[in-house]
Design a protein around this motif. Structure first.
Motif, PDB file in Angstrom:
ATOM      1  N   SER A 187      -0.161   7.144   5.720  1.00  0.00           N
ATOM      2  CA  SER A 187      -0.638   6.536   6.956  1.00  0.00           C
ATOM      3  C   SER A 187      -1.896   7.235   7.434  1.00  0.00           C
ATOM      4  CB  SER A 187       0.450   6.628   8.026  1.00  0.00           C
ATOM      5  OG  SER A 187      -0.022   6.178   9.267  1.00  0.00           O
ATOM      6  N   ASN A 228       4.816   1.482   5.643  1.00  0.00           N
ATOM      7  CA  ASN A 228       5.994   2.220   5.203  1.00  0.00           C
ATOM      8  C   ASN A 228       7.023   2.445   6.304  1.00  0.00           C
ATOM      9  OD1 ASN A 228       4.944   2.458   2.635  1.00  0.00           O
ATOM     10  ND2 ASN A 228       4.085   4.489   2.979  1.00  0.00           N
ATOM     11  N   ASN A 286       0.225   1.847   6.983  1.00  0.00           N
ATOM     12  CA  ASN A 286       0.454   1.695   5.544  1.00  0.00           C
ATOM     13  C   ASN A 286       1.666   0.836   5.219  1.00  0.00           C
ATOM     14  OD1 ASN A 286       2.611   3.368   6.149  1.00  0.00           O
ATOM     15  ND2 ASN A 286       1.934   5.069   4.867  1.00  0.00           N
ATOM     16  N   ASP A 335       0.852  -1.183   0.000  1.00  0.00           N
ATOM     17  CA  ASP A 335       0.000   0.000   0.000  1.00  0.00           C
ATOM     18  C   ASP A 335       0.884   1.228   0.000  1.00  0.00           C
ATOM     19  OD1 ASP A 335      -1.812   1.980   0.412  1.00  0.00           O
ATOM     20  OD2 ASP A 335      -2.348   1.375   2.460  1.00  0.00           O
TER      21      ASP A 335
END
Length: 346
Positions: free
Chosen positions: A41, A301, A299, A37
């Motif tokens: 966030s 990341n 997310n 994704d």
């Protein structure tokens, strides 16, 4: 520096995690159709435990751009520990220990709104559903299912006679056992859900001491060993939101010898098919805690984790870094007399 991660063979069954990806345990751990994704966030707030002394423990939360944490409102009369948020960020689960007691057997699993309203005790150690003797039960490490309707947690024996993994509805209904693993001389670990909620993954001592990675169906059944390790122990696994990567804390015996026990712990990542295990933090220590705790951003990341990189037995701090291990920065305040552990991304 990479840990050798051997995939366990001769598994008898397959574990389906979603239509997009499948883990098959039959000679290897197979994953297909994993995607990342790339969106931002949903929130930039991390909660964690602030430990000033054995009796002064509270859950605090801190935005990524803030200098200091603020207390998360929890029920009065308890020491609140090990927070975990629902995927929506609207609810938080945690362990509540009655104030003034030294007994970890009184731990209660609570769920409430993140504004402190509607606290509900959803699991207590005296529940007859647990197999471990009720005079030695300890509830720990609650975590929400992906859909936010259930909470999984660990039930361990204070005198280390075994561990159980259970799941219960957020209203306290439908308590059921996920797995039972006996004859453990070590602490039990937390569980991590697959993205579709059909499977949980956890680390458990296989031979009474050495930890290996297991999976269990959330509907019950015998746990299957997924990954066995050589000189390292995979602790506190956490699956990325897309299910493609597992991060875990490692305590390396060889590194412990080389550093005289000062820097023997690091955070590792491995593809969910068991390939490409690699270290993503420097070697450090757990500080005054017993292991590194890590959590993914919603997310996928970034990663938040707690540990110490300032010398043996230094207080643990909360750090944030990109998922590949770059851009490491300290989030929690730098205080020599306060320990910050167990981050949970909201």
């Amino acid at each position: 520096m990479h840990a050798r991660l051997d995939t366990v063979t001769s598994m008898r069954h397959r574990i389906v995690w979603s239509q997009a990806w499948t883990i098959a345990v039959c000679g290897a751990l197979l994953v297909t159709g994993c995607g990342a994704d790339s969106g931002p966030s949903a929130a930039d707030v991390i909660a964690f435990m602030e430990v000033r002394s054995e009796d002064e423990v509270r859950i605090v939360q801190q935005p990524l751009d803030a200098a200091d944490p603020e207390e998360l409102s929890t029920p009065k009369g308890f020491r609140s520990i090990t927070p975990a948020f629902s995927s929506s960020g609207a609810e938080v689960a945690f362990i509540a220990v009655p104030a003034g007691t030294d007994s970890m057997a009184d731990n209660i699993v609570y769920v409430m709104k993140t504004d402190g309203s509607d606290p509900v005790a959803i699991a207590r150690p005296r529940d007859p559903a647990f197999e471990i003797a009720d005079d030695s039960r300890r509830l720990s490490f609650p975590v929400f299912s992906p859909d936010g309707t259930e909470v999984a947690f660990t039930v361990s024996s204070i005198d280390r006679r075994g561990s159980e993994y259970h799941i219960v509805g957020v209203d306290g209904s439908n308590l059921r056992r996920l797995a039972v693993l006996s004859n453990s001389e070590q602490e039990a670990d937390r569980v991590a859900f697959s993205p579709d909620g059909a499977t949980v993954v956890f680390s458990h001592p296989t031979d009474g001491r050495h930890y290996d990675l297991y999976a269990a169906d959330t509907k019950g059944g015998k746990p299957a060993m997924l990954l066995s390790t050589a000189s390292v122990e995979p602790l506190m696994p956490a699956l990325s939101p897309d299910g493609s990567t597992i991060i875990y804390s490692v305590q390396d015996y060889e590194q412990q010898k080389a550093s005289d026990g000062d820097r023997d712990t690091a955070l590792f990542a491995v593809d969910a098919d068991g390939t490409d295990p690699h270290r993503i933090t420097d070697w450090g220590s757990t500080g005054t805690a017993d292991r590194i705790f890590a959590a993914w951003s919603p997310n996928g990341n970034q990663i938040a984790f707690s540990g110490s990189f300032e010398g043996q037995q230094a207080p643990s701090a909360v750090f944030v870094m990109d998922a590949d291990g770059t851009d490491l920065r300290r989030l929690s305040p730098e205080r020599a007399d306060v320990e910050y552990v167990f981050p949970a991304w909201r």
